[in-house]
Structures are given as structure tokens and as C-alpha cells.
Design a protein around this motif. Structure first.
Motif, mmCIF file in Angstrom:
data_model
loop_
_atom_site.group_PDB
_atom_site.id
_atom_site.type_symbol
_atom_site.label_atom_id
_atom_site.label_comp_id
_atom_site.label_asym_id
_atom_site.label_seq_id
_atom_site.Cartn_x
_atom_site.Cartn_y
_atom_site.Cartn_z
ATOM 1 N N ASP A 8 44.114 115.130 58.515
ATOM 2 C CA ASP A 8 43.112 114.505 59.366
ATOM 3 C C ASP A 8 43.756 113.725 60.508
ATOM 4 N N PRO A 11 46.348 117.090 64.855
ATOM 5 C CA PRO A 11 45.568 118.293 65.177
ATOM 6 C C PRO A 11 46.222 119.537 64.592
ATOM 7 N N LEU A 12 45.403 120.477 64.196
ATOM 8 C CA LEU A 12 45.900 121.732 63.653
ATOM 9 C C LEU A 12 45.944 122.784 64.744
ATOM 10 N N GLU A 17 43.466 125.851 61.805
ATOM 11 C CA GLU A 17 42.121 125.293 61.672
ATOM 12 C C GLU A 17 41.126 126.355 61.213
ATOM 13 N N ARG A 18 41.278 127.574 61.727
ATOM 14 C CA ARG A 18 40.400 128.658 61.270
ATOM 15 C C ARG A 18 40.585 128.905 59.782
ATOM 16 N N ARG A 20 41.645 126.730 57.561
ATOM 17 C CA ARG A 20 41.101 125.584 56.836
ATOM 18 C C ARG A 20 39.583 125.717 56.668
ATOM 19 N N LEU A 21 38.901 126.056 57.746
ATOM 20 C CA LEU A 21 37.454 126.210 57.689
ATOM 21 C C LEU A 21 37.048 127.396 56.818
ATOM 22 N N ARG A 57 47.090 123.536 52.848
ATOM 23 C CA ARG A 57 46.038 122.676 53.378
ATOM 24 C C ARG A 57 45.555 121.668 52.335
ATOM 25 N N GLU A 71 34.028 117.562 55.556
ATOM 26 C CA GLU A 71 33.485 118.515 56.524
ATOM 27 C C GLU A 71 31.965 118.420 56.573
#
Length: 220
Positions: A8, A11-12, A17-18, A20-21, A57, A71
Motif C-alpha cells: 500500500d 505504487p505497483l 497491479e493487474r 493483484r486485482l 502480493r 479493496e
């Protein structure tokens, strides 16, 4: 500081980030379908990534559960801002509460996550603090514009939210959308003018109540 907290704070890359989501979305689906005891291997397979990617992650399942809840809180904050941006403070409030009800009804694992996580964890407290301020802003604006009763407190949203969520938890699998009726009645109780708006969601039948009770018993 945990892996989630460190993630957190920096920045990823776009691809990270993709991933992680994607991991969070896959875990939410599995938790909703099978409960919180799914393995990290299960999550990796469902997300279409290697298990090593999951562990980079989130070092364990508890961190993953925290990540899902953070999230969710971030998504709520986005809708809080949309409520504040709505020129009609009442419509903004209704949209916000409807979104929250829809989320809990659609994501059957979220209620279990809310019961499982440590709400005092720093990463959770930080996300909740930002969300709480946004909730206060929404209520204060509605109160200042005279659309909700003056004695309605921002913390009353906690009670309303849990009442709607409980209704959704009990009825969604047997009577989808029944929670909307309870929300409509709760919204009437908030109105400053005391008006009663006709309910648009039909009441439960006796048969539907029995079906909901039977389904509830089978899941215990």
C-alpha cells in the motif's frame, strides 16, 4: 509492516497491479462460493496466475482477506465521492445505500470476511478512517440540505447497513432482491419530511419465508 501494508505504501507496476486485482477478484469469487477456507493454490488457479505470484502480493490467506476488504473499502470511497458529487443530496444518499446493498447481496463471501478480519489492523484502520470521513460528509450534506431528519447521526449508517445486509444474507439465495424492500422502509424512516413513498419491492410470501429459513438452516 506486513507485505500488504508495504504494497500500500509504494505504487505497483501496471502488470503487478493487474495481477493483484485479478487475485483479489478470484479470491472473492471463491470465498463467495466455498467459504474462506480455500487455499492459496485454489486462488492462483482461479486467477490464472502462478501461486508464486499470489505469495508475492500476499504472504498468507489472512493478508489476502485483508487485501480484499481494503479493496472493498476503496470501492465504497469511490461511491461516497459519487454521492457527494450528485447535485441532489437525497438521490446521492439513496444511490450509495443501494450500491452497498447490491454489493453485499452479490458477494456472499464479503459478510464472512467482515467477521473474520482484525478491524484494528493498521491497514484496515487507515482505509476505514478515510471511508468514515466520506460517510460523515454525505450525512452532513444531506442534513444541511434538510432532506434527512436532523437527529440522524453518521453512525446510524452502521445500523442501517447491517440491517440491510442481514436481510440480504437471509433471503438472497431464495428471493433475490428482497433486501430492497427493507432498504425502502429504512429510507422512509430517514426522511425529514415524514413522507411515505410507495414500496416498489413486493413483500415476502409465507412460502418464501419458509424457503429462506430452510436454506439458512442448511448452511449452518
Amino acid at each position: 509492516m506486513t507485505t500488504s501494508e508495504q504494497a500500500d505504501c509504494r505504487p505497483l507496476r501496471a502488470d503487478a497491479e493487474r495481477n493483484r486485482l485479478r487475485i483479489i477478484a478470484a479470491a472473492r469469487e471463491l470465498f463467495a462460493q466455498r467459504g474462506l477456507e480455500v487455499t492459496m493454490d485454489d486462488v492462483a488457479a482461479h486467477a490464472g496466475v502462478g501461486v508464486g505470484t499470489v505469495y508475492r502480493r500476499f504472504t498468507n490467506r489472512d493478508e489476502l482477506i485483508e487485501g480484499i476488504f481494503v479493496e472493498h473499502l476503496n470501492t465504497v470511497r469511490t461511491h461516497l465521492q459519487a454521492s457527494l458529487d450528485n447535485p441532489d443530496s437525497w438521490d446521492g444518499l439513496v444511490d450509495l445505500l443501494t450500491f452497498m446493498g447490491q454489493t453485499m447481496a452479490a458477494d456472499r463471501g464479503l459478510a464472512a470476511i467482515m467477521m473474520r478480519i482484525d478491524h484494528t489492523a493498521p491497514v484496515i484502520e487507515a482505509a476505514k478512517e478515510k471511508m468514515t470521513q466520506g460517510m460523515q460528509d454525505v450525512i452532513e450534506r444531506a442534513r444541511a440540505s434538510g432532506v434527512i431528519r436532523p437527529d440522524f447521526a453518521p453512525t446510524d449508517m452502521f445500523l442501517m447497513f447491517n440491517m440491510v445486509c442481514t436481510c440480504a444474507d437471509i433471503t438472497e439465495t431464495t428471493v433475490p432482491g428482497a433486501w430492497r424492500r427493507s432498504l425502502e422502509m429504512l429510507l422512509d424512516s430517514m426522511r425529514a419530511d415524514g413522507r411515505r413513498v410507495p414500496l416498489t419491492t413486493p413483500p415476502l410470501t409465507v412460502e418464501q419465508i419458509h424457503a429462506a429459513q430452510s436454506a439458512r438452516c442448511r448452511t449452518r
